[in-house]
Design a protein around this motif. Structure first.
Motif, PDB file in Angstrom:
ATOM      1  N   THR A   1      40.806  41.426  39.044  1.00  0.00           N
ATOM      2  CA  THR A   1      41.086  40.199  38.187  1.00  0.00           C
ATOM      3  C   THR A   1      41.958  40.298  36.890  1.00  0.00           C
ATOM      4  O   THR A   1      43.091  39.547  36.757  1.00  0.00           O
ATOM      5  CB  THR A   1      39.719  39.630  37.402  1.00  0.00           C
TER       6      THR A   1
ATOM      7  N   THR B   1      40.704  32.834  39.636  1.00  0.00           N
ATOM      8  CA  THR B   1      39.263  32.998  39.673  1.00  0.00           C
ATOM      9  C   THR B   1      39.017  33.954  40.876  1.00  0.00           C
ATOM     10  O   THR B   1      39.205  33.479  41.824  1.00  0.00           O
ATOM     11  CB  THR B   1      38.655  31.978  39.490  1.00  0.00           C
TER      12      THR B   1
ATOM     13  N   ASP C   1      36.877  34.721  44.087  1.00  0.00           N
ATOM     14  CA  ASP C   1      36.075  33.832  44.829  1.00  0.00           C
ATOM     15  C   ASP C   1      35.452  34.410  46.015  1.00  0.00           C
ATOM     16  O   ASP C   1      36.114  35.341  46.691  1.00  0.00           O
ATOM     17  CB  ASP C   1      37.226  32.759  45.467  1.00  0.00           C
TER      18      ASP C   1
ATOM     19  N   ALA D   1      45.504  38.656  36.611  1.00  0.00           N
ATOM     20  CA  ALA D   1      45.775  37.851  35.321  1.00  0.00           C
ATOM     21  C   ALA D   1      47.233  38.137  34.595  1.00  0.00           C
ATOM     22  O   ALA D   1      47.842  37.434  34.180  1.00  0.00           O
ATOM     23  CB  ALA D   1      44.652  37.858  34.575  1.00  0.00           C
TER      24      ALA D   1
ATOM     25  N   SER E   1      37.687  41.961  44.504  1.00  0.00           N
ATOM     26  CA  SER E   1      38.135  40.922  43.505  1.00  0.00           C
ATOM     27  C   SER E   1      37.884  41.392  42.329  1.00  0.00           C
ATOM     28  O   SER E   1      39.133  41.203  41.265  1.00  0.00           O
ATOM     29  CB  SER E   1      37.666  39.538  43.844  1.00  0.00           C
ATOM     30  N   SER E   2      36.696  41.635  41.686  1.00  0.00           N
ATOM     31  CA  SER E   2      36.582  42.206  40.411  1.00  0.00           C
ATOM     32  C   SER E   2      37.399  43.115  39.448  1.00  0.00           C
ATOM     33  O   SER E   2      37.729  42.803  38.532  1.00  0.00           O
ATOM     34  CB  SER E   2      34.842  42.172  40.240  1.00  0.00           C
TER      35      SER E   2
ATOM     36  N   SER F   1      44.681  28.959  42.752  1.00  0.00           N
ATOM     37  CA  SER F   1      43.600  29.062  41.469  1.00  0.00           C
ATOM     38  C   SER F   1      42.614  30.287  41.798  1.00  0.00           C
ATOM     39  O   SER F   1      41.929  30.405  40.810  1.00  0.00           O
ATOM     40  CB  SER F   1      43.082  27.965  40.919  1.00  0.00           C
ATOM     41  N   ARG F   2      42.384  30.616  43.030  1.00  0.00           N
ATOM     42  CA  ARG F   2      41.448  31.278  43.309  1.00  0.00           C
ATOM     43  C   ARG F   2      41.791  32.690  44.116  1.00  0.00           C
ATOM     44  O   ARG F   2      43.051  32.401  44.832  1.00  0.00           O
ATOM     45  CB  ARG F   2      40.230  30.638  44.110  1.00  0.00           C
TER      46      ARG F   2
END
Length: 168
Positions: A49, A65, A67, A53, A45-46, A144-145
């Motif tokens: 991101t 975001t 999660d 985005a 996930s990181s 949103s996640r």
């Protein structure tokens, strides 16, 4: 203390019933265990991101975001796919997407993109953006996640099974 010969059959029958009950309980417990294949797996996930985005901002949408709950659900699905060498939104444990989300504590609307291949993160998102359904999931304004994970095939380390889970 002495035990009469007639008491032995009852004692053995009780012991057998207890043993059968414990064996059945152990079998049920084993069915609920999620195993990850021998291949390496990771939450990504990181790493994704900024890419997500950028994709969403080009459509006028806010960033998602990362999660950990959604990433765990994604890792679970990627692991299942790698261990069975096939892409699927369902699992052999009788779990469809909705029941997996519920079991992982994910409430509300959710979606999942999956992929299999020998490609990096950039190529993965390029492939998904050129697929109407996958693109629609990533650009859904209700989400949103997100959680992204992969598991490498234990026999071919270049092959990865990917899962992206999106949620509110």
């Amino acid at each position: 203390m002495s035990i009469s010969i007639t008491a032995l059959p009852d004692l053995n029958r009780r012991m057998l019933l207890k043993a059968a009950g414990l064996a059945a309980l152990a079998g049920i417990t084993a069915c609920s265990t999620v195993t990850v294949p021998t291949g390496e797996g990771a939450g990504a996930s990181s790493s994704a991101t900024a890419t997500l985005a950028s994709i969403r901002s080009s459509a006028g949408l806010p960033a998602l975001t990362p999660d950990t709950q959604l990433e765990q659900a994604a890792l679970q699905q990627a692991g299942y796919m790698a261990s069975h060498e096939r892409m699927s939104h369902t699992t052999g444990w009788g779990k469809d997407f909705a029941s997996r989300m519920k079991d992982n504590g994910v409430r509300g609307a959710a979606a999942e993109n999956i992929a299999e291949g020998r490609f990096d993160l950039e190529k993965l998102f390029d492939i998904w953006m050129h697929s109407d359904g996958h693109r629609r999931n990533m650009l859904d304004p209700d989400f949103s996640r997100f959680g992204l994970a992969y598991v490498r095939d234990g026999r071919d380390p270049a092959l990865r099974y990917w899962a992206l889970v999106l949620g509110r």
